[in-house]
Motif scaffolding. Sequence first.
Motif, mmCIF file in Angstrom:
data_model
loop_
_atom_site.group_PDB
_atom_site.id
_atom_site.type_symbol
_atom_site.label_atom_id
_atom_site.label_comp_id
_atom_site.label_asym_id
_atom_site.label_seq_id
_atom_site.Cartn_x
_atom_site.Cartn_y
_atom_site.Cartn_z
ATOM 1 N N ILE A 162 0.878 -1.169 0.000
ATOM 2 C CA ILE A 162 0.000 0.000 0.000
ATOM 3 C C ILE A 162 0.910 1.212 0.000
ATOM 4 N N ILE A 163 0.951 1.922 -1.130
ATOM 5 C CA ILE A 163 1.925 2.979 -1.332
ATOM 6 C C ILE A 163 1.313 4.118 -2.148
ATOM 7 N N PRO A 164 1.887 5.323 -2.066
ATOM 8 C CA PRO A 164 1.413 6.425 -2.908
ATOM 9 C C PRO A 164 1.641 6.118 -4.389
ATOM 10 N N SER A 165 0.814 6.687 -5.229
ATOM 11 C CA SER A 165 0.891 6.406 -6.662
ATOM 12 C C SER A 165 2.239 6.812 -7.246
ATOM 13 N N ASP A 166 2.917 7.791 -6.630
ATOM 14 C CA ASP A 166 4.222 8.221 -7.132
ATOM 15 C C ASP A 166 5.261 7.109 -7.042
ATOM 16 N N PHE A 167 5.001 6.104 -6.208
ATOM 17 C CA PHE A 167 6.011 5.076 -5.970
ATOM 18 C C PHE A 167 5.616 3.695 -6.499
ATOM 19 N N VAL A 168 4.478 3.586 -7.181
ATOM 20 C CA VAL A 168 4.091 2.269 -7.692
ATOM 21 C C VAL A 168 5.008 1.876 -8.845
ATOM 22 N N SER A 169 5.240 0.595 -8.980
ATOM 23 C CA SER A 169 6.059 0.072 -10.067
ATOM 24 C C SER A 169 5.218 -0.053 -11.335
ATOM 25 N N LYS A 170 5.805 0.302 -12.461
ATOM 26 C CA LYS A 170 5.115 0.174 -13.739
ATOM 27 C C LYS A 170 5.048 -1.275 -14.208
ATOM 28 N N GLU A 171 5.768 -2.153 -13.533
ATOM 29 C CA GLU A 171 5.837 -3.546 -13.961
ATOM 30 C C GLU A 171 4.723 -4.406 -13.374
ATOM 31 N N HIS A 172 3.967 -3.860 -12.413
ATOM 32 C CA HIS A 172 2.953 -4.659 -11.738
ATOM 33 C C HIS A 172 1.643 -3.872 -11.651
ATOM 34 N N PRO A 173 0.501 -4.579 -11.623
ATOM 35 C CA PRO A 173 -0.797 -3.896 -11.568
ATOM 36 C C PRO A 173 -1.058 -3.254 -10.212
ATOM 37 N N ASN A 174 -1.971 -2.285 -10.196
ATOM 38 C CA ASN A 174 -2.327 -1.624 -8.941
ATOM 39 C C ASN A 174 -3.740 -1.073 -9.021
ATOM 40 N N ASP A 175 -4.347 -0.857 -7.863
ATOM 41 C CA ASP A 175 -5.642 -0.200 -7.729
ATOM 42 C C ASP A 175 -5.460 1.062 -6.900
ATOM 43 N N VAL A 176 -6.142 2.144 -7.273
ATOM 44 C CA VAL A 176 -6.198 3.329 -6.419
ATOM 45 C C VAL A 176 -7.248 3.078 -5.340
ATOM 46 N N LEU A 177 -6.865 3.244 -4.079
ATOM 47 C CA LEU A 177 -7.780 2.978 -2.966
ATOM 48 C C LEU A 177 -8.535 4.247 -2.550
ATOM 49 N N TYR A 178 -7.809 5.323 -2.318
ATOM 50 C CA TYR A 178 -8.451 6.563 -1.880
ATOM 51 C C TYR A 178 -7.489 7.725 -2.096
ATOM 52 N N GLU A 179 -8.012 8.931 -1.950
ATOM 53 C CA GLU A 179 -7.197 10.127 -2.063
ATOM 54 C C GLU A 179 -7.036 10.771 -0.693
#
Length: 303
Positions: free
Chosen positions: A150-167
Amino acid sequence: MRFKKLDLNLLVALDTLLTEQSITKGAEKLNMSPSALSNSLSRLREYFNDDLLAQVGRKMLITPFGENLKVHVRNALNNIESTILIQPTFEPQNTDRIFSIFCSDYTQTVFAPHLLEVVGKQKCTARFEFLAQIDNPHEQLERGEADLLIIPSDFVSKEHPNDVLYEEEFACVVWQHSELAKGELTKQKYAEAGHVVMRPGGMKKGFFELSFANQHNIERRIAATTFSFASLPALVIGTDNIATIHARLARKMAQAWPLKIHPLPFDIPVLKQCAQWHQYRHKDEGLIWLRNAFQEAAQNMGS
């Protein structure tokens, strides 16, 4: 079991050796004797015709060929786990699965209680391990040690999928009896004040300096640093210092500490908090269920 004359059990030993770069530490992790792991390394060297790990002084360093193998071996083991070892069906009311979630203490404070409430209502029997967010958390994801980050969008890896949880927005907290609690918090007052900041281990700069300081031409005077977001509000008590923290955390901590919350004296983008998982685990039914639980918990948080 062998594949093209390679004992597949050696892949686990190779993965551990390339990660730990130590026979002693690797043996402890695999619960085997150092001599047995040393024998495995000898067999691996013979098969690949490469040292894989070379003794340099007191350290073992990975050879270029071993470095090239490192990611491929880890991906192979992740693939085996996701396609063979993970049960195809998942029943939350009848499982002994342990989910490892790497996240900050901020996330544990404002989000995790809502998650546990959601899974509790479902009578889920799984166990949840909330593990400390560290520098380069994707290493844990790549190694299969983390089910989810669970990390800020600025730090997600482009190699793996992710979901935005909240702002999430940011706010400033000060001791309610300090000079900074009087009147409006201006950009000048903010820049001149002392600041207490959260700085992850191994990082020379915190999230704010990496993301926003240059945009607003602000160089904060750091009075104190800590490894914990949740401790920041306490560290301004009795001082004229400021802590810039997540707004939800600020409101929660203001219920327990004598704090005043100020809006930031400049605009910065909202933080998008995301959940990320390994690409090989995209069809893992347990993680699909957990990701849905994440979304429900995020909706229950409110703003």
